[in-house]
Scaffold this motif. Structure first.
Motif, PDB file in Angstrom:
ATOM      1  N   ASN A 119      13.795  13.185  47.504  1.00  0.00           N
ATOM      2  CA  ASN A 119      13.812  13.538  46.080  1.00  0.00           C
ATOM      3  C   ASN A 119      13.022  12.548  45.228  1.00  0.00           C
ATOM      4  O   ASN A 119      12.331  12.937  44.285  1.00  0.00           O
ATOM      5  N   GLU A 120      13.144  11.259  45.555  1.00  0.00           N
ATOM      6  CA  GLU A 120      12.463  10.249  44.738  1.00  0.00           C
ATOM      7  C   GLU A 120      10.942  10.379  44.848  1.00  0.00           C
ATOM      8  O   GLU A 120      10.206  10.129  43.891  1.00  0.00           O
ATOM      9  N   ALA A 121      10.461  10.811  46.026  1.00  0.00           N
ATOM     10  CA  ALA A 121       9.016  10.980  46.205  1.00  0.00           C
ATOM     11  C   ALA A 121       8.475  12.046  45.256  1.00  0.00           C
ATOM     12  O   ALA A 121       7.372  11.914  44.711  1.00  0.00           O
ATOM     13  N   ALA A 122       9.265  13.108  45.040  1.00  0.00           N
ATOM     14  CA  ALA A 122       8.841  14.157  44.120  1.00  0.00           C
ATOM     15  C   ALA A 122       8.678  13.622  42.703  1.00  0.00           C
ATOM     16  O   ALA A 122       7.690  13.921  42.021  1.00  0.00           O
ATOM     17  N   ASN A 123       9.624  12.814  42.247  1.00  0.00           N
ATOM     18  CA  ASN A 123       9.543  12.258  40.890  1.00  0.00           C
ATOM     19  C   ASN A 123       8.411  11.252  40.754  1.00  0.00           C
ATOM     20  O   ASN A 123       7.746  11.183  39.718  1.00  0.00           O
ATOM     21  N   ILE A 124       8.188  10.452  41.785  1.00  0.00           N
ATOM     22  CA  ILE A 124       7.106   9.455  41.743  1.00  0.00           C
ATOM     23  C   ILE A 124       5.757  10.159  41.598  1.00  0.00           C
ATOM     24  O   ILE A 124       4.902   9.766  40.794  1.00  0.00           O
ATOM     25  N   LEU A 125       5.560  11.198  42.371  1.00  0.00           N
ATOM     26  CA  LEU A 125       4.318  11.968  42.287  1.00  0.00           C
ATOM     27  C   LEU A 125       4.186  12.654  40.929  1.00  0.00           C
ATOM     28  O   LEU A 125       3.105  12.696  40.345  1.00  0.00           O
ATOM     29  N   ALA A 126       5.294  13.176  40.430  1.00  0.00           N
ATOM     30  CA  ALA A 126       5.268  13.867  39.136  1.00  0.00           C
ATOM     31  C   ALA A 126       4.843  12.923  38.020  1.00  0.00           C
ATOM     32  O   ALA A 126       4.044  13.291  37.143  1.00  0.00           O
ATOM     33  N   GLU A 127       5.368  11.693  38.030  1.00  0.00           N
ATOM     34  CA  GLU A 127       5.008  10.733  36.988  1.00  0.00           C
ATOM     35  C   GLU A 127       3.539  10.346  37.088  1.00  0.00           C
ATOM     36  O   GLU A 127       2.888  10.123  36.061  1.00  0.00           O
ATOM     37  N   ARG A 128       3.015  10.277  38.291  1.00  0.00           N
ATOM     38  CA  ARG A 128       1.593   9.961  38.437  1.00  0.00           C
ATOM     39  C   ARG A 128       0.723  11.087  37.887  1.00  0.00           C
ATOM     40  O   ARG A 128      -0.289  10.836  37.230  1.00  0.00           O
ATOM     41  N   VAL A 129       1.103  12.320  38.104  1.00  0.00           N
ATOM     42  CA  VAL A 129       0.288  13.457  37.668  1.00  0.00           C
ATOM     43  C   VAL A 129       0.364  13.660  36.163  1.00  0.00           C
ATOM     44  O   VAL A 129      -0.658  13.844  35.490  1.00  0.00           O
ATOM     45  N   SER A 130       1.583  13.616  35.598  1.00  0.00           N
ATOM     46  CA  SER A 130       1.779  14.006  34.199  1.00  0.00           C
ATOM     47  C   SER A 130       2.262  12.896  33.279  1.00  0.00           C
ATOM     48  O   SER A 130       2.420  13.122  32.082  1.00  0.00           O
ATOM     49  N   GLY A 131       2.540  11.736  33.830  1.00  0.00           N
ATOM     50  CA  GLY A 131       3.014  10.634  32.995  1.00  0.00           C
ATOM     51  C   GLY A 131       4.520  10.542  32.904  1.00  0.00           C
ATOM     52  O   GLY A 131       5.066   9.461  32.666  1.00  0.00           O
ATOM     53  N   SER A 132       5.200  11.666  33.071  1.00  0.00           N
ATOM     54  CA  SER A 132       6.663  11.677  33.042  1.00  0.00           C
ATOM     55  C   SER A 132       7.147  12.918  33.786  1.00  0.00           C
ATOM     56  O   SER A 132       6.410  13.905  33.944  1.00  0.00           O
ATOM     57  N   VAL A 133       8.394  12.859  34.220  1.00  0.00           N
ATOM     58  CA  VAL A 133       8.975  14.013  34.905  1.00  0.00           C
ATOM     59  C   VAL A 133       9.070  15.224  33.973  1.00  0.00           C
ATOM     60  O   VAL A 133       8.695  16.335  34.367  1.00  0.00           O
ATOM     61  N   PRO A 134       9.558  15.084  32.729  1.00  0.00           N
ATOM     62  CA  PRO A 134       9.619  16.257  31.846  1.00  0.00           C
ATOM     63  C   PRO A 134       8.249  16.903  31.621  1.00  0.00           C
ATOM     64  O   PRO A 134       8.137  18.138  31.587  1.00  0.00           O
ATOM     65  N   ALA A 135       7.213  16.079  31.473  1.00  0.00           N
ATOM     66  CA  ALA A 135       5.869  16.642  31.276  1.00  0.00           C
ATOM     67  C   ALA A 135       5.411  17.391  32.526  1.00  0.00           C
ATOM     68  O   ALA A 135       4.750  18.433  32.436  1.00  0.00           O
ATOM     69  N   PHE A 136       5.781  16.873  33.686  1.00  0.00           N
ATOM     70  CA  PHE A 136       5.410  17.546  34.935  1.00  0.00           C
ATOM     71  C   PHE A 136       6.151  18.868  35.080  1.00  0.00           C
ATOM     72  O   PHE A 136       5.582  19.861  35.551  1.00  0.00           O
TER      73      PHE A 136
END
Length: 429
Positions: A119-136
């Motif tokens: 699960n943490e890998a998904a959030n780490i990637l999301a923050e890299r792509v969009s800057g934050s999890v909500p934005a992703f």
């Protein structure tokens, strides 16, 4: 005579058995929702509650992975895990133990997310792509809309349960199709096991896939030799879920099972029912060409043509689709919708209409129709037709009517004028 009757009886039985053998076997999948499609074109060959709302659990990570490969051109890029990426994660959720401040390549994070379901890998990637999890998550929903996922709404990157985080079996199948367009994602989703090198603060990690259709390492009794991906998912509200893919003799299928349980023997339904779907698909369906590119569909009249006044319309490519094994080519129905008349010149490959392909009253697809050959223009015929067009046009008819009316009026005027002139002459004399 007895021998002849016996032979006749045997022939009748053989014919009956042949008919039975050609029929499609019935299917019943023990889950809340399921679907089976052709992985190449999305053609559905089985569906049960495929459009009803379900919880996807970790199958969500397929959408996360899709956006990562679409937005990050370099998967070798090293990403640092931010502390914020761990907020809201369940202690009981899937993890590979990544820590805040740990550095790992995007590719290895994808492996952690898709193979071990971290699960943490998904959030780490999301923050890299969009800057934050909500934005992703906003990006996930935007991409879902682009893909035509009408029954899907995401609120997180990993599938942890939320009442507003849902999808359908059909929508999951569409996501899986998109994922399989990327060679690296296909490779990762097919991994039976993976090794992640040591990082700046973490030791080497070794783990097995959660998908027991492609691996026996975690659980026995489920592996299916034709399976080659994709992703599992499970939470108490979602049940046991699996999006699976398999290939055999050039045919590739994608199955989705959502909301499965365990049978009386404790067997996990996401694996048993997915395997049942895939085996049924391969046994009962085969690729069949409904319409070939060299097959004339109709002829269209061409004006002003030099050598012939028609062009043959056909499809630019063959159309093959998974069909029941008792498929009969003579039951294919083609309904063309082409222009009634075209004007030369026509170039080979010009689109000149479309054709609806039907089989046993079921509409399969509407395909474009193109010209099979060039049709040259005749200058003389073109000039004659233009003159005809001008003469036959409403404006020309109106002009002729006006001229005729003017002539009639003139004639009447002349007649009346001459009558008056004669009367004056008689009075004078």
């Amino acid at each position: 005579m007895k021998l002849m009757r016996l032979i006749s009886l045997l022939l009748v039985c053989a014919a009956a058995l042949s008919c039975v053998a050609g029929a499609i076997e019935t299917m019943d999948v023990n889950s809340k929702a399921s679907i089976l499609i052709d992985a190449t074109d999305g053609h559905e060959i089985y569906g049960e509650n495929a459009d009803t709302k379900q919880y996807p659990a970790s199958i969500t990570k397929l959408m996360t992975a899709l956006l990562v490969v679409e937005k990050l051109p370099d998967l070798s890029e090293v990403i640092t895990a931010n502390k914020s990426a761990f907020e809201g994660l369940s202690d009981a959720g899937s993890t590979v133990g990544i820590k805040p401040g740990e550095k790992m390549s995007a590719d290895n994070l994808l492996i952690c997310m898709l193979v071990a379901s971290a699960n943490e890998a998904a959030n780490i990637l999301a923050e890299r792509v969009s800057g934050s999890v909500p934005a992703f998550v906003e990006l996930m929903n935007s991409r879902a809309a682009e893909l035509g996922l009408t029954g899907t709404n995401f609120v997180n990157t990993n599938g942890l349960h939320d009442e507003n985080h849902y999808t359908t079996a059909r929508d999951v199948a569409k996501i899986a199709m998109e994922v399989r367009k990327y060679a690296r994602l296909r490779e990762i989703c097919a991994m039976e096991q993976a090794t992640i090198p040591a990082t700046n603060i973490g030791e080497e990690r070794f783990f097995y896939t959660t998908n027991s259709l492609i691996s026996r390492y975690k659980e026995l009794g489920y592996k299916y030799s034709r399976a080659n991906g994709l992703k599992t998912g499970s939470t108490t509200p979602a049940g046991l879920c699996l999006a699976a893919s398999a290939e055999y003799n050039g045919t590739e299928l994608i199955s989705v099972v959502l909301g499965a349980g365990k049978d009386a023997e404790g067997k996990k339904g996401n694996f048993t029912e997915s395997k049942k779907l895939l085996v049924w698909g391969f046994e009962n369906f085969r690729k069949a060409t409904l319409l070939s590119s060299n097959q004339p569909v109709c002829e269209v009249h061409v004006r002003s043509a030099k050598h012939r006044d028609y062009v043959v319309a056909h499809t630019p490519e063959d159309y093959a689709v998974l069909m029941p094994r008792d498929f009969a080519a003579d039951k294919v129905e083609l309904i063309p919708n082409a222009a009634r008349e075209l004007e030369a010149p026509i170039k080979k490959g010009d689109e000149i209409g479309s054709v609806l392909v039907k089989y046993e009253d079921r509409e399969y697809i509407t395909l474009p129709l193109v010209a099979a050959d060039d049709v040259e223009r005749s200058i003389i015929a073109y000039a004659i037709n233009k003159i005809k067009d001008i003469v036959q046009s409403p404006y020309a008819l109106i002009a002729v009517a006006v001229v005729l009316l003017a002539i009639v009026c003139y004639v009447i005027y002349v007649i009346q004028y001459n009558k008056r002139k004669r009367r004056r002459r008689r009075r004078y004399y």
